[in-house]
Scaffold this motif. Structure first.
Motif, PDB file in Angstrom:
ATOM      1  N   HIS A 166       0.828  -1.223   0.000  1.00  0.00           N
ATOM      2  CA  HIS A 166       0.000   0.000   0.000  1.00  0.00           C
ATOM      3  C   HIS A 166       0.858   1.266   0.000  1.00  0.00           C
ATOM      4  CE1 HIS A 166      -3.712  -2.295   0.623  1.00  0.00           C
ATOM      5  NE2 HIS A 166      -3.028  -3.010   1.488  1.00  0.00           N
ATOM      6  N   ALA A 167       2.006   1.228  -0.670  1.00  0.00           N
ATOM      7  CA  ALA A 167       2.909   2.387  -0.672  1.00  0.00           C
ATOM      8  C   ALA A 167       2.334   3.572  -1.430  1.00  0.00           C
ATOM      9  CB  ALA A 167       4.257   1.997  -1.266  1.00  0.00           C
ATOM     10  N   ARG A 168       1.659   3.302  -2.557  1.00  0.00           N
ATOM     11  CA  ARG A 168       1.106   4.377  -3.385  1.00  0.00           C
ATOM     12  C   ARG A 168      -0.295   4.712  -2.894  1.00  0.00           C
ATOM     13  NH1 ARG A 168       1.539   6.978  -8.646  1.00  0.00           N
ATOM     14  NH2 ARG A 168       0.137   8.731  -8.304  1.00  0.00           N
ATOM     15  N   GLY A 169      -0.512   5.935  -2.428  1.00  0.00           N
ATOM     16  CA  GLY A 169      -1.825   6.238  -1.884  1.00  0.00           C
ATOM     17  C   GLY A 169      -2.267   7.667  -2.101  1.00  0.00           C
ATOM     18  N   ALA A 170      -3.553   7.888  -1.898  1.00  0.00           N
ATOM     19  CA  ALA A 170      -4.170   9.210  -1.918  1.00  0.00           C
ATOM     20  C   ALA A 170      -5.190   9.238  -0.797  1.00  0.00           C
ATOM     21  CB  ALA A 170      -4.843   9.477  -3.264  1.00  0.00           C
ATOM     22  N   GLY A 171      -5.512  10.424  -0.297  1.00  0.00           N
ATOM     23  CA  GLY A 171      -6.430  10.470   0.837  1.00  0.00           C
ATOM     24  C   GLY A 171      -7.241  11.737   0.891  1.00  0.00           C
TER      25      GLY A 171
ATOM     26  N   HIS B 186       3.143  -2.404  -5.642  1.00  0.00           N
ATOM     27  CA  HIS B 186       4.281  -1.641  -6.155  1.00  0.00           C
ATOM     28  C   HIS B 186       4.574  -0.407  -5.312  1.00  0.00           C
ATOM     29  CE1 HIS B 186       4.849  -4.089  -9.757  1.00  0.00           C
ATOM     30  NE2 HIS B 186       3.531  -4.210  -9.760  1.00  0.00           N
ATOM     31  N   GLY B 187       5.655   0.313  -5.653  1.00  0.00           N
ATOM     32  CA  GLY B 187       6.176   1.401  -4.857  1.00  0.00           C
ATOM     33  C   GLY B 187       5.370   2.682  -4.929  1.00  0.00           C
ATOM     34  N   GLY B 188       5.878   3.684  -4.210  1.00  0.00           N
ATOM     35  CA  GLY B 188       5.139   4.924  -4.032  1.00  0.00           C
ATOM     36  C   GLY B 188       4.922   5.737  -5.284  1.00  0.00           C
ATOM     37  N   HIS B 189       5.697   5.526  -6.346  1.00  0.00           N
ATOM     38  CA  HIS B 189       5.527   6.289  -7.582  1.00  0.00           C
ATOM     39  C   HIS B 189       5.121   5.385  -8.749  1.00  0.00           C
ATOM     40  CE1 HIS B 189       6.874  10.111  -5.990  1.00  0.00           C
ATOM     41  NE2 HIS B 189       7.819   9.461  -5.356  1.00  0.00           N
ATOM     42  N   SER B 190       4.541   4.245  -8.435  1.00  0.00           N
ATOM     43  CA  SER B 190       4.102   3.326  -9.486  1.00  0.00           C
ATOM     44  C   SER B 190       2.806   3.822 -10.120  1.00  0.00           C
ATOM     45  CB  SER B 190       3.908   1.926  -8.913  1.00  0.00           C
ATOM     46  OG  SER B 190       2.992   1.957  -7.832  1.00  0.00           O
TER      47      SER B 190
ATOM     48  N   PHE C  14       0.183   8.665 -15.060  1.00  0.00           N
ATOM     49  CA  PHE C  14       0.224   7.541 -14.129  1.00  0.00           C
ATOM     50  C   PHE C  14      -0.238   7.946 -12.723  1.00  0.00           C
ATOM     51  CE2 PHE C  14       4.497   9.328 -13.819  1.00  0.00           C
ATOM     52  CZ  PHE C  14       4.763   9.305 -12.454  1.00  0.00           C
ATOM     53  N   ASN C  15      -0.792   9.167 -12.604  1.00  0.00           N
ATOM     54  CA  ASN C  15      -1.361   9.649 -11.338  1.00  0.00           C
ATOM     55  C   ASN C  15      -2.863   9.892 -11.473  1.00  0.00           C
ATOM     56  OD1 ASN C  15       1.372  10.191 -10.072  1.00  0.00           O
ATOM     57  ND2 ASN C  15       1.455  11.622 -11.794  1.00  0.00           N
ATOM     58  N   HIS C  16      -3.502   9.212 -12.405  1.00  0.00           N
ATOM     59  CA  HIS C  16      -4.860   9.608 -12.773  1.00  0.00           C
ATOM     60  C   HIS C  16      -5.850   9.512 -11.621  1.00  0.00           C
ATOM     61  CE1 HIS C  16      -5.625   5.305 -12.921  1.00  0.00           C
ATOM     62  NE2 HIS C  16      -6.908   5.565 -13.063  1.00  0.00           N
TER      63      HIS C  16
END
Length: 524
Positions: free
Chosen positions: A66-71, A114-118, A254-256
């Protein structure tokens, strides 16, 4: 005033004057202190040392998963009922009791492997974690978008993640490693069927379901418990992507999903979900062909209907991503009075792991960070630890007393709010699988429930992922998928240029031969 001199009036008033973390005004933020203009530099460059050492530590250890997230922030509004019944019949948790009662929340959506910038277009489960700041302290409802999971026992969690993560040598995710694990894990078939269908790539976070996945308990004032599962249903509707659509989006952005969530809230289009529960009497339920505590299974809706208990609205974006989205810390063991654990073996393991990893990742005092701090009374006997910046003292508490019991003005235990839930437990301590596994039934049912389009996409994605795997892994997957549904296995086999019936016969013959060899090797 000389332009070379600092503006003391602005410093006094605060203004926008740059300072150090110690509050010292910074007069030169461009140049190191050196011997002459060309150096060498001196060790007592205190501002530089403070600046660079903080910079070196700006990224806390990335989440293992869960490295890549938004909140986003928002609120939960209770209905005061469970279907047509008063909620108090099932739970004494205060946040659910009154219709219209609002509880502040913070929600973190994420990808898993995957990582934080995937890219947010990868085929991957999505995390859906909600922190409720209730009057009785925090409650974390930590789940995923899909309602089931790959495994049922926490012992397998590190193996699963290792197999799904990038190869430790090449640092590239390898579908052969992925399916090597999956083909040896029959219980994963239900999740695989969801994941490789369009449901494996949600269109964004707003149009995505959420689920607690694990089985929990609700406890009422009499100490009576029932089993419960949680489900978030988006008011915006549900939308997923095909592999082709995802690749087209990824080629441009890739940040859609993060962008979509942020912009929707900024524009006032606040996303909303309704919270449903399924309730089951506590017990083994022998009438079912699976164990109700098994997180690889769904509870049939016709027997255990979805009952609405409230709604959630996200209406405020974070002020700072790192301070809020990155440092927010969830744990499946963070429950309030009226909520409890079941004996779900995956949940039991997660309950230790989640809070343990937060102490490693963020620090021993992670609960003192504003995003994690309860919006309720806090008074503990815990002291010290890295980055402690306050003591959790109650009004009138003797600061010399950090233990309990005490007669010197220390803290005392709270009065019980209801009868203790005391389920009866008896049995030998063993290392065994649950008895009713039924690894293939619901996976086959899900395959048949899919539309033709969803089935076609599922087969296409599985064939694409399996085509570079070695034959043994392909054969095991064909066998397992055929056990779910003959058409399912047949179509994947054909896509790989194989015949499902021949594959199964070959594997059965090999299994019989291995069994005979094992029998002959046994001493009499």
């Amino acid at each position: 005033m000389n332009d070379d001199q600092p503006n003391t009036d602005e410093q006094t008033q605060g203004g926008k004057t740059l300072t150090t973390r110690q509050g010292h005004p910074v007069y030169d933020n461009q140049n190191l202190r050196t011997v002459g203009s060309r150096g060498p530099t001196t060790l007592e460059n205190y501002h530089f040392l403070e600046k660079i050492t903080h910079f070196d530590r700006e990224r806390i250890p990335e989440r293992v998963v869960h490295a890549r997230g938004a909140g986003a922030h928002g609120y939960f509004e209770a209905y005061g009922k469970v279907g047509e019944d008063p909620v108090s019949r099932f739970t004494r948790a205060k946040l659910f009791q009154e219709a219209g009662k609002r509880t502040p929340v913070f929600v973190r959506f994420s990808t898993v492997i995957h990582g934080g910038h995937s890219p947010e277009t990868l085929r991957d489960p999505r995390g859906f974690a909600v922190k409720f700041y209730t009057e009785d302290g925090n409650w974390d409802l930590v789940g995923n978008n899909l309602k089931v999971f790959f495994i049922r026992d926490a012992m397998k969690f590190p193996d699963m993640v290792h197999a799904f993560k990038p190869d430790p040598v090449t640092n590239v995710q390898d579908m052969e490693r992925f399916f090597d694990f999956v083909s040896n894990t029959p219980e994963a078939m239900h999740m695989i069927t969801f994941l490789f269908s369009p449901w494996g790539i949600p269109a964004n976070y707003r149009e995505m379901q959420g689920s607690g996945v694990n089985t929990y308990k609700w406890v009422n004032k009499d100490g009576e418990g029932v089993l419960v599962k949680y489900h978030w249903e988006p008011k915006q509707g549900i939308r997923n992507l095909t592999q082709e659509e995802a690749e087209r989006i990824q080629g441009k952005n890739f940040n859609h999903a993060t962008t979509d969530l942020y912009q929707a809230i900024e524009e006032g289009n606040f996303p909303e979900w309704e919270l449903f529960v399924q309730i089951m009497e506590d017990g083994e339920h022998p009438e079912l062909d699976f164990d109700p505590l098994d997180p690889t299974k769904l509870w049939p809706e016709e027997q255990f209907p979805f009952l609405a208990v409230g709604r959630m609205v996200l209406d405020r974006n974070p002020v700072d991503f790192h301070a809020e989205v990155e440092q927010v810390a969830f744990g499946t063991g963070v429950l309030v009075d009226g909520l409890d654990f079941s004996d779900d073996k995956l949940l039991q393991g997660r309950t230790f792991s989640y809070s343990d990893t937060q102490r490693y990742r963020v620090g021993a005092n992670y609960l003192q960070l504003p995003i994690n701090a309860p919006q309720a009374h806090v008074a503990t006997n815990q002291r010290g630890g890295q980055m402690a910046y306050r003591v959790d003292l109650a009004p009138g508490q003797n600061p010399h007393v950090n233990y309990e019991p005490s007669s010197l003005g220390g803290l005392s235990e709270a009065a019980p709010s209801g009868a203790e839930h005391e389920p009866y437990v008896e049995g030998r301590l063993v290392r065994q699988k649950i008895e009713r596994t039924n690894d293939f039934g619901q996976a086959g049912e899900r395959y048949r429930l899919f539309s033709d389009f969803e089935r076609d996409e599922l087969i296409r994605n599985l064939v694409s992922a399996l085509k570079d795997c070695r034959p043994l892994i392909q054969e095991r997957m064909i066998d397992l998928l055929s056990s779910c549904d003959e058409d399912y296995g047949r179509r994947v086999a054909e896509g790989l240029g194989q015949d499902a019936r021949s594959v199964r016969e070959k594997l059965r013959a090999a299994a019989r031969e291995a069994e005979e060899i094992s029998h002959e090797a046994q001493p009499y």
